[in-house]
Design a protein around this motif. Structure first.
Motif, short mmCIF file in Angstrom:
data_model
loop_
_atom_site.label_atom_id
_atom_site.label_comp_id
_atom_site.label_asym_id
_atom_site.label_seq_id
_atom_site.Cartn_x
_atom_site.Cartn_y
_atom_site.Cartn_z
N GLU A 171 0.83 -1.21 0.00
CA GLU A 171 0.00 0.00 0.00
C GLU A 171 0.87 1.26 0.00
O GLU A 171 0.55 2.24 -0.67
N GLU A 177 0.85 3.90 -2.95
CA GLU A 177 0.49 5.30 -2.75
C GLU A 177 1.44 6.21 -3.52
O GLU A 177 1.02 7.17 -4.17
N ALA A 178 2.74 5.87 -3.47
CA ALA A 178 3.71 6.65 -4.24
C ALA A 178 3.39 6.58 -5.72
O ALA A 178 3.49 7.57 -6.45
N ILE A 193 0.41 6.07 -7.04
CA ILE A 193 -0.80 6.86 -7.30
C ILE A 193 -0.42 8.34 -7.40
O ILE A 193 -0.92 9.07 -8.27
N ILE A 194 0.47 8.77 -6.51
CA ILE A 194 0.93 10.16 -6.57
C ILE A 194 1.57 10.43 -7.94
O ILE A 194 1.42 11.50 -8.52
N ARG A 248 10.23 2.84 -2.29
CA ARG A 248 9.14 3.79 -2.46
C ARG A 248 9.64 5.10 -3.07
O ARG A 248 8.96 5.71 -3.89
N SER A 249 10.85 5.50 -2.68
CA SER A 249 11.41 6.71 -3.30
C SER A 249 11.61 6.50 -4.79
O SER A 249 11.36 7.39 -5.59
N VAL A 270 8.72 6.98 -7.71
CA VAL A 270 8.37 8.20 -8.42
C VAL A 270 9.46 8.60 -9.43
O VAL A 270 9.49 9.73 -9.90
N LEU A 281 5.84 11.60 2.70
CA LEU A 281 4.77 11.79 1.72
C LEU A 281 4.91 13.13 1.02
O LEU A 281 4.71 13.24 -0.18
N LEU A 289 7.46 12.91 -1.51
CA LEU A 289 7.00 12.15 -2.67
C LEU A 289 6.10 13.01 -3.56
O LEU A 289 5.78 12.62 -4.67
N GLY A 290 5.67 14.15 -3.05
CA GLY A 290 4.83 15.02 -3.85
C GLY A 290 3.35 14.78 -3.63
O GLY A 290 2.55 15.07 -4.52
N ALA A 291 2.98 14.26 -2.48
CA ALA A 291 1.56 14.05 -2.19
C ALA A 291 0.88 15.40 -2.04
O ALA A 291 1.43 16.31 -1.44
N ARG A 304 -4.43 14.80 -0.12
CA ARG A 304 -4.12 13.39 0.13
C ARG A 304 -3.57 13.21 1.54
O ARG A 304 -3.98 12.32 2.26
#
Lengths: 348, 296
Positions: free
Chosen positions: A111, A115-116, A118-119, A165-166, A169, B173, B176-178, B182
């Motif tokens: 998840e 999320e990353a 989705i961003i 996760r980094s 993106v 977050l 990450l650019g959230a 969000r």
């Protein structure tokens, strides 16, 4: 390699914090300029509290700079706003020191990575699953881990997840803030090798913030030395470790214990005394003069500019050229770097 | 879903007594019309002031209405009123509190000073003032109590939200650019609601008591709707002849309030790490000293 168009350029950056005392400010980062070429691995060293982390945090936008510019691909980030700024800034990612806190403990690993994604704008679940598998594979983690919660993972695994996760993106710059200092020695080497491999495979530029000098020397091609909010020396790593030309760099490098006990016995302790001065009230002129064994009157009057000693070596000391010349005459204080495998360092 | 799981997990560690009191109250409130043996409003003047009997287990009041049925149906009145008040107060409070905790700076200052003003006034006096202005009525009472209660939950949610925002994973977050939305809706709000819901149990008893107080004064629930405060008032003139009719609603109300208060208190205490007992501390020190000895 500063001749190429730099990927990231930081110009005269100043970050200040309000002090607990009224109307006083702490300049954590004071007039710092650095550059990062595409695919380059650069070190940033200095003792605790010298502003290394604040510099990194300011670059990714976690702290607000007082003045100065941060240019990514030649675009000044301070001119951008909102979604455009977030989209651009995503190219710079930050790996935190503490892998235990940088993941939400209510999200599974999958998840968190999703999320990353989705961003990033990838909302198709099948595509997400495919990417998650690739990313976990890239950092050397099994696919099954995606169903797990962070509390079920070890520190090294969490740091790998944070890196994965980094990478989700698709960053071009990774700012690694002591990414391995919270880990065990054995796991440290694994994670370090992971960084080196990712750097080689993906061509991501890295700003490697650390106080482990041996690690920085082996991993990076160029190194900045920071003292009390200022860059005081910059050189290719090989040259910096062989010919440090600022008294502080000399002391810093002199404080590395040698692994060979026969050398360690004869190693002279660095000529440096006292603690780092308070950044609320930094010394006038050269910031290091209060602890410098070579301090003269001239040091108190003005901040010594960075003197170019060679095309890839600059030092901010009035005596820099003398130290540079002296170090050429001496035998190298540190042996040449070992082959680029961190494992050997800890095996010794 | 995970909020509910966390909530259930924390409920399991709570004192039995309060769980029973609150559990019975909630069950009766939900099932009231199905388990009440009589119509709570059916008058039977021949049975007025009846004592305990097979027909009326807990007797009947001055109009011959069955006391047990009225007690049970009152639980529903209380439960619904309490839920409405908490729902409105928590929605407003959590919204204000999380916005303050998210934005910080002058937004937080302004919002929290408004909250301070709200907290400075005793809640019952605020409620009385509002009812005095807008007149008595069910919804006026609900809104008056909600108005009195939201500052407390705003204060708690702001504290929780600040704690959440300071966790490094929120910073990650942002890197990450959230988008702010969000971060707010996916991370800040769920965590805050989970924590604040638990704290809200302590408030529930006080809200139930306030509803009864207002009804006792004739400002809240209006007759003929059965309500504990009302039952007290109705029975009060006959205190010397039929004391049971006064004591029963009082006892029930007390049990509910004590149940919720114990529950809230133990929840608050559960959040504080308990200090180690002297014996355990000694054994841990012993263990640690063995480590150093082994190293030498």
């Amino acid at each position: 390699m500063p001749e190429a168009q730099p990927l990231l350029r930081v110009e005269n950056l100043v970050t200040r914090f309000k002090s607990v005392e009224r109307s006083k400010w702490i300049s954590a980062v004071d007039d710092v300029s650095i550059t990062l070429a595409p695919g380059e691995m650069v070190g940033l060293v200095g003792e605790s509290g010298c502003g290394k982390s604040t510099l990194g945090r300011t670059i990714v936008g976690l702290e607000r700079p007082q003045s100065g510019r941060i240019l990514l691909d030649g675009v000044d980030l301070s001119t951008l706003r909102g979604a455009e700024l977030r989209r651009r800034r995503r190219a710079i990612q930050y790996v935190f020191q503490d892998p235990y806190a940088s993941l939400n403990d209510r999200q599974t690993i999958g998840e968190a990575i999703a999320e990353a994604l989705i961003i990033m704008g990838i909302s198709d679940p099948a595509e997400q699953r495919r990417r998650i598998r690739t990313l976990l594979d890239q950092v050397g983690l099994p696919d099954a881990l995606a169903e797990r919660y962070p509390r079920e993972l070890s520190g090294g695994q969490r740091q790998r997840v944070a890196i994965a996760r980094s990478l989700a993106v698709e960053p071009r710059v990774l700012i690694c803030d002591e990414p391995v200092s919270a880990l065990d020695l054995s796991i440290r080497a694994q994670v370090m090798n992971l960084f080196l491999r990712l750097h080689k495979d993906l061509g991501v530029a890295c700003l490697f913030i650390a106080h482990d000098l041996a690690l920085v020397r082996q991993a990076t091609s160029r190194t900045y030395v920071m003292y009390l909010g200022k860059i005081i020396e910059e050189a290719t790593s090989a040259e910096l470790y062989a010919r440090p030309s600022h008294p502080y760099s000399k002391a810093l490098l002199g404080s590395i214990p040698s692994a060979d006990p026969r050398i360690e016995v004869t190693r002279e302790p660095p000529e440096i005394f006292g603690d780092i001065p308070s950044p609320t009230n930094p010394p006038s002129g050269c910031r290091f003069r209060t602890r410098c064994p070579h301090a003269a009157e001239v040091c108190a009057s003005a901040v010594p500019p960075l003197v170019a000693l060679s095309p890839s070596h600059q030092a901010g000391c009035v005596l820099a050229e003398k130290f540079y010349a002296e170090s050429a005459a001496q035998p190298l204080p540190h042996p040449a770097p070992a082959p680029r495998d961190i494992q050997t360092m800890h095996a010794r | 879903m995970r909020i509910l799981q966390d909530f259930a997990r924390s409920l399991r560690q709570l004192p039995r007594v309060s769980m029973v009191a609150v559990g019975v109250f909630v069950t009766l409130g939900v099932l009231a019309p199905y388990i009440a043996p009589h119509d709570p409003n059916a008058q039977d003047l021949l049975a007025a002031h009846a004592g305990i009997s097979w027909e009326h287990w807990l007797g009947a009041d001055h109009l011959g209405r069955d006391t047990l049925s009225r007690l049970i149906v009152s639980a529903r009145t209380s439960l619904v009123g309490m839920c409405l008040v908490l729902l409105i107060a928590l929605s407003v409070g959590i919204t204000i509190g999380t916005i303050a905790g998210y934005k910080r700076g002058w937004v937080e200052e302004v919002l929290m000073r408004i909250v301070d003003v709200g907290l400075a006034m005793p809640s019952l006096i605020v409620a009385l003032a509002v009812i005095g202005i807008f007149g008595t009525g069910y919804w006026n009472m609900i809104f008056a109590l909600a108005l009195a209660w939201w500052p407390g939950s705003a204060r708690i949610s702001r504290a929780v939200a600040v704690g959440v925002m300071n966790r490094p994973h929120i910073e990650t977050l942002r890197v990450l650019g959230a988008s702010p939305l969000r971060v707010y809706f996916h991370h800040l709000l769920p965590t805050t609601i989970g924590a604040v819901l638990v704290y809200a149990t302590a408030d529930a008893g006080a809200v139930a008591l306030s509803i009864a107080t207002l009804s006792f004064l004739g400002l809240g629930i209006q007759p003929p709707t059965p309500e504990w405060g009302q039952m007290l008032v109705d029975a009060l003139p006959y205190l010397e002849t039929v004391p049971m009719q006064v004591i029963l609603p009082g006892l029930v109300l007390t049990a509910v309030v004590i149940g919720f208060n114990l529950l809230g208190e133990s929840i608050a205490l559960n959040r504080v790490p308990t200090p180690l007992s002297r014996r355990i501390l000694a054994s841990r020190r012993m263990l640690a000293s063995n480590w150093t000895r082994a190293q030498q």
